[in-house]
Motif scaffolding. Sequence first.
Motif, PDB file in Angstrom:
ATOM      1  N   CYS A 258       0.848  -1.201   0.000  1.00 28.58           N
ATOM      2  CA  CYS A 258       0.000   0.000   0.000  1.00 28.58           C
ATOM      3  C   CYS A 258       0.881   1.249   0.000  1.00 28.58           C
ATOM      4  CB  CYS A 258      -0.878   0.011   1.250  1.00 28.58           C
ATOM      5  SG  CYS A 258      -1.692   1.593   1.514  1.00 28.58           S
TER       6      CYS A 258
ATOM      7  N   CYS B 286      -8.008   4.204   7.752  1.00 28.57           N
ATOM      8  CA  CYS B 286      -7.351   3.702   6.538  1.00 28.57           C
ATOM      9  C   CYS B 286      -7.432   4.807   5.486  1.00 28.57           C
ATOM     10  CB  CYS B 286      -8.061   2.453   6.040  1.00 28.57           C
ATOM     11  SG  CYS B 286      -7.513   2.000   4.383  1.00 28.57           S
TER      12      CYS B 286
ATOM     13  N   CYS C  31      -1.681   5.185   9.865  1.00 25.05           N
ATOM     14  CA  CYS C  31      -2.929   4.646   9.309  1.00 25.05           C
ATOM     15  C   CYS C  31      -3.366   3.482  10.184  1.00 25.05           C
ATOM     16  CB  CYS C  31      -2.756   4.202   7.858  1.00 25.05           C
ATOM     17  SG  CYS C  31      -1.742   2.727   7.687  1.00 25.05           S
TER      18      CYS C  31
HETATM   19  S1  SF4 Z   1      -4.792   0.778   6.728  1.00 25.92           S
HETATM   20 FE1  SF4 Z   1      -5.244   1.657   4.700  1.00 25.92          FE
HETATM   21  S2  SF4 Z   1      -3.590   3.100   4.357  1.00 25.92           S
HETATM   22 FE2  SF4 Z   1      -2.897   1.694   5.978  1.00 25.92          FE
HETATM   23  S3  SF4 Z   1      -1.847   0.003   4.945  1.00 25.92           S
HETATM   24 FE3  SF4 Z   1      -3.958  -0.590   5.154  1.00 25.92          FE
HETATM   25  S4  SF4 Z   1      -4.853   0.020   3.174  1.00 25.92           S
HETATM   26 FE4  SF4 Z   1      -2.955   1.170   3.414  1.00 25.92          FE
END
Ligand code: SF4
Length: 325
Positions: A122, A145, A137
């Motif tokens: 990500c 997220c 995050c």
């Molecule tokens: S929580 Fe959201 S921003 Fe963080 S790694 Fe997972 S997908 Fe990516």
Amino acid sequence: MRPFAHFNAGTVKEACKLLAKYDGRAVLNAGGTDLLGTLKGENLFEYPEALVNIKTIAGLDQVIEKKGFLRIGALTKLSALVNSTLLKKRYPALSEAARTVATPQIRNAATLGGNLCQDVRCWYYRYPRHIGGPILCARKGKGPCLAVKGDNRYHAVMGAKKCFAVCPSDTAVALAALDAQIKIAGPEGERKTAVTDFFSPLGNSLRRGEMVTGVEMPSVEVESKQAFLKFTLRKPVDFAIVSVATVITVKAGVCTDARIALGALAAGPVRASKAEKMLVDRSIDEKAAADAAEAALAGAKPLSMNAYKIEIAKTLVKRAILESL
Ligand code: SF4
Ligand SMILES: Cc1cc2nc3c(=O)[nH]c(=O)nc-3n(C[C@H](O)[C@H](O)[C@H](O)COP(=O)(O)OP(=O)(O)OC[C@H]3O[C@@H](n4cnc5c(N)ncnc54)[C@H](O)[C@@H]3O)c2cc1C
């Protein structure tokens, strides 16, 4: 990079002991093709105090088929999976999955265990320090997220709630279709878990002090046909937008066993069990393959920018099934 202590583990027991001693502040280093990049980029808030090199452990790099099982050690290089005559002949889905990973140079260093345990890709999560990271995050334990309202074109369409990052491992998808179990060693001894249960929404199911020692799967039936198909944006070096692995057995024109695994759609490989059941006891044709593809993706829920992944997945499932004819 920041300084860290470095140990060469001579045995699995020693590696697990070091992990337990550092109580979450030590990480294993296998080929280093993923780990060293994350340490260099400093894209995580926590930095390990120690690295435990496991390449120094003997005997974990074997590919052996015996007594109805195929066993592969965690330190087996991806290039060895690509070049193994046994895998090419009897387990082509796994050999092909390994072949699609990265470059020959990376496959010569990267190990099967490292491929299964690599961190997610990500772009919010991997945002490096030199351009303003790391970014908080949900996966890093604080905040929402960022992909949900942000750029989520490569994110999950199945089963995600807190974190929408997808499992980047190609070998995991083939192993899921091959009904493989992951072998784990730790302070409490050894255990096994199905590949589909190994991955969790925020990482994997390894407990403190544990490491992967290999994978094990039942030998495939002689009549079974396998496929591994991967859709990427760039060729030849790229992570999957979607991948599909199938192991299908057809006897006297009728499907007797069907296994379909979907990759890059969720936190781990997903078995399309409804689609698998639809194929059994049927003769496989265009219609059967199309019906199974629809069923495989029936539960998918896209984010704002990634509905296209569902359509690609349906096409790959259909193609992979038809390849088994
Ligand atoms: S929580 Fe959201 S921003 Fe963080 S790694 Fe997972 S997908 Fe990516
Ligand atoms: C340019 C590039 C392209 C890539 N493309 C793809 C791709 O298309 N498909 C794909 O699947 N992958 C891809 N990768 C990822 C690559 O496959 C992984 O970097 C590699 O497989 C990791 O293996 P390693 O042995 O180097 O692991 P390492 O980097 O040593 O370790 C990775 C992680 O796994 C942990 N770990 C390693 N071994 C074990 C073990 N036995 N038990 C428990 N934890 C362990 C480490 O602590 C670390 O957290 C790509 C990587 C790069 C750099």
